[in-house]
Scaffold this motif. Structure first.
Motif, PDB file in Angstrom:
ATOM      1  N   ALA A  45     -62.846   7.181  16.261  1.00 39.94           N
ATOM      2  CA  ALA A  45     -62.686   7.988  17.472  1.00 39.94           C
ATOM      3  C   ALA A  45     -61.466   8.883  17.383  1.00 39.94           C
ATOM      4  N   SER A  46     -60.502   8.488  16.540  1.00 45.49           N
ATOM      5  CA  SER A  46     -59.308   9.306  16.316  1.00 45.49           C
ATOM      6  C   SER A  46     -58.760   8.972  14.948  1.00 45.49           C
ATOM      7  N   VAL A  47     -57.958   9.865  14.397  1.00 43.60           N
ATOM      8  CA  VAL A  47     -57.302   9.637  13.104  1.00 43.60           C
ATOM      9  C   VAL A  47     -55.833  10.021  13.235  1.00 43.60           C
ATOM     10  N   SER A  48     -54.990   9.379  12.417  1.00 42.22           N
ATOM     11  CA  SER A  48     -53.550   9.646  12.519  1.00 42.22           C
ATOM     12  C   SER A  48     -52.844   9.711  11.176  1.00 42.22           C
ATOM     13  N   GLU A  49     -53.507   9.286  10.076  1.00 48.19           N
ATOM     14  CA  GLU A  49     -52.810   9.244   8.795  1.00 48.19           C
ATOM     15  C   GLU A  49     -53.783   9.321   7.638  1.00 48.19           C
ATOM     16  N   VAL A  50     -53.217   9.618   6.452  1.00 43.90           N
ATOM     17  CA  VAL A  50     -53.989   9.598   5.217  1.00 43.90           C
ATOM     18  C   VAL A  50     -54.121   8.156   4.754  1.00 43.90           C
ATOM     19  N   ALA A  51     -55.361   7.685   4.613  1.00 40.98           N
ATOM     20  CA  ALA A  51     -55.599   6.304   4.203  1.00 40.98           C
ATOM     21  C   ALA A  51     -55.889   6.183   2.712  1.00 40.98           C
ATOM     22  N   GLY A 430     -59.276  10.644   2.665  1.00 39.62           N
ATOM     23  CA  GLY A 430     -59.809   9.930   3.798  1.00 39.62           C
ATOM     24  C   GLY A 430     -58.747   9.728   4.870  1.00 39.62           C
ATOM     25  N   LEU A 431     -59.054  10.125   6.101  1.00 41.83           N
ATOM     26  CA  LEU A 431     -58.150   9.964   7.233  1.00 41.83           C
ATOM     27  C   LEU A 431     -58.665   8.857   8.136  1.00 41.83           C
TER      28      LEU A 431
END
Length: 432
Positions: A45-51, A430-431
């Motif tokens: 539903a949301s993203v905040s960082e590079v995974a 991937g974020l």
């Protein structure tokens, strides 16, 4: 200059497949399956960082990314590689050194992956096509065959339209559809079309196929243009619904048909005779109109859609509105226009935010480092740096033209993937 480089690269790729190593000649198929099915994930539903980051083996180019229940499948020249959504770890792969991928598609539920290969050394008159059908969760081979009954030559559109059990091809007449079994390529059903006009895109969902066409009726002063949309049962070919909408005399140039795997509605956009633009969101299984709007719905959500309009406050700003199917607005966010970026690739939306890519330089015609801009429905905007530079197609002055390979933002189970192509390789980020 760019076309010459592309041609050179194409020759080098074909050459690489034409002269495989001894090991590749002895064992041309590299197939790894997963012991167990990957856990299923939802689209964030949301993203905040590079995974995670991933580069394909041998610096191959990723043509596209397909969603499967456990994450993403990267489509390469040599085959397909499945990655876990949250971690980016490889789950399974199917690659060949004796053929080149021409097309790949995924069933709406992500349970099956169909890949069309062609042999570059095939003799003239022999299409040299082989199809493999893989389990989307484990990569296990479900079928392999050389299709004989397909009307079209192998190409990028072979698996552009895939349902749970069949893949579709447009027939000779507008609104005509032909279906072929994914497991053996044999004909399953056909839907007859008809009328004078231009065929539009096909759209496939889990249980239905929507065919569209702009038909011309009458002649002279009585001539009229009609957008016709029909829904067909994907398993049996039975007609489910048919609707007609008058369109302006510009014909098919005024019509747009769009659908994304995560959407709950088919988007039909057209210009009414003597009127303005109309955007309909239609249930693809029933033909029922879920919403009608004069604004452009650039993304569909489970409970509605998102529109992008100039901000009424003036200035170079744009307003994104989350509109429910009942017409109420559940969220809005305002940000800088970024019209160049949005026109090239508009981004995507979730229940919590609008995500868009920024990659234009100050001059508006060259590439800048890619950033992902998140515009929450409730909260302050923020950016994510995926760590992708501009070391790609460079002009004589060292700049990168913006129309080479613009990046893409793709929502898959477990992550939002940034795909950016450069000259020598492709990197997926991937974020989460």
């Amino acid at each position: 200059m760019v076309s010459l480089v592309l041609a050179a690269l194409a020759v080098s790729v074909v050459g690489a497949f034409a002269v495989p190593s001894l090991r590749e000649r002895l064992w041309p198929v590299d197939h790894r399956v997963a012991d167990t099915a990957a856990p299923e994930h939802g689209v964030p539903a949301s993203v905040s960082e590079v995974a995670w980051r991933w580069r394909p083996p041998g610096n191959e180019v990723v043509d596209t990314v397909l969603p499967v229940p456990g994450g993403a499948v990267a489509v390469l020249d040599s085959g397909v590689v499945a990655l876990d959504g949250p971690s980016g770890e490889e789950r399974w792969h199917y690659r060949r050194s004796d053929a080149i991928v021409r097309s790949a598609g995924v069933t709406p539920d992500g349970a099956g992956i169909a890949v069309s290969y062609t042999d570059p050394a095939a003799e003239e008159g022999d299409p040299g096509e082989t199809v493999v059908f893989l389990d989307g969760r484990t990569g296990r081979l479900r079928a392999e065959y050389e299709p004989e009954a397909l009307p079209q030559e192998p190409g990028p559109s072979r698996f552009a339209h895939v349902s749970d059990e069949v893949f579709l091809a447009p027939g000779e007449d507008p609104l005509a559809v032909e279906a072929f079994a994914l497991v053996d390529g044999e004909p399953v059903w056909s839907h007859e079309g008809g009328g004078a006009g231009e065929a539009g895109p096909l759209v496939t969902t889990g249980d239905a196929v929507a065919a569209t066409a702009v038909l011309t009726r009458g002649s002279g002063t009585g001539e009229e243009h009609v957008l016709v949309a029909v829904g067909v049962d994907a398993a049996r070919g039975d007609l489910l619904w048919e609707e007609e909408y008058p369109v302006s005399d510009f014909g098919d140039e005024t019509v747009e048909v769009r659908y994304e795997p995560s959407w709950e509605a088919l988007h039909l956009g057209f210009v009414e005779p003597g009127g303005g633009p109309v955007h309909l969101l239609v249930d693809p299984s029933t033909g029922r109109v879920l919403a009608r709007d004069s604004r452009y719905p650039f993304w569909g959500l489970e409970d509605g859609y998102v529109v992008r309009t100039p901000d009424s406050g003036g200035g170079d700003r744009v307003r994104y509105s989350h509109v429910r199917f009942d017409g109420s607005t559940s969220g809005e966010t305002v940000a800088g226009n970024a019209v160049g970026d949005a026109d090239l690739y508009p981004g995507l939306a979730t229940g919590e935010a609008v995500l868009r890519l920024r990659y234009l330089g100050d001059d508006g015609v060259t590439r800048a480092p890619v950033t992902v801009e998140a515009l929450p429905w409730d909260g302050e905007p923020y950016t994510i740096d995926p760590g992708l530079g501009t070391a790609g197609w460079q002009a004589g002055d060292g700049t990168v033209p913006v129309d080479t390979y613009p990046p893409a933002l793709l929502a898959v189970p477990g992550a939002v993937v940034v795909l950016d192509k450069d000259t020598w390789a492709t990197e997926l980020v991937g974020l989460t």
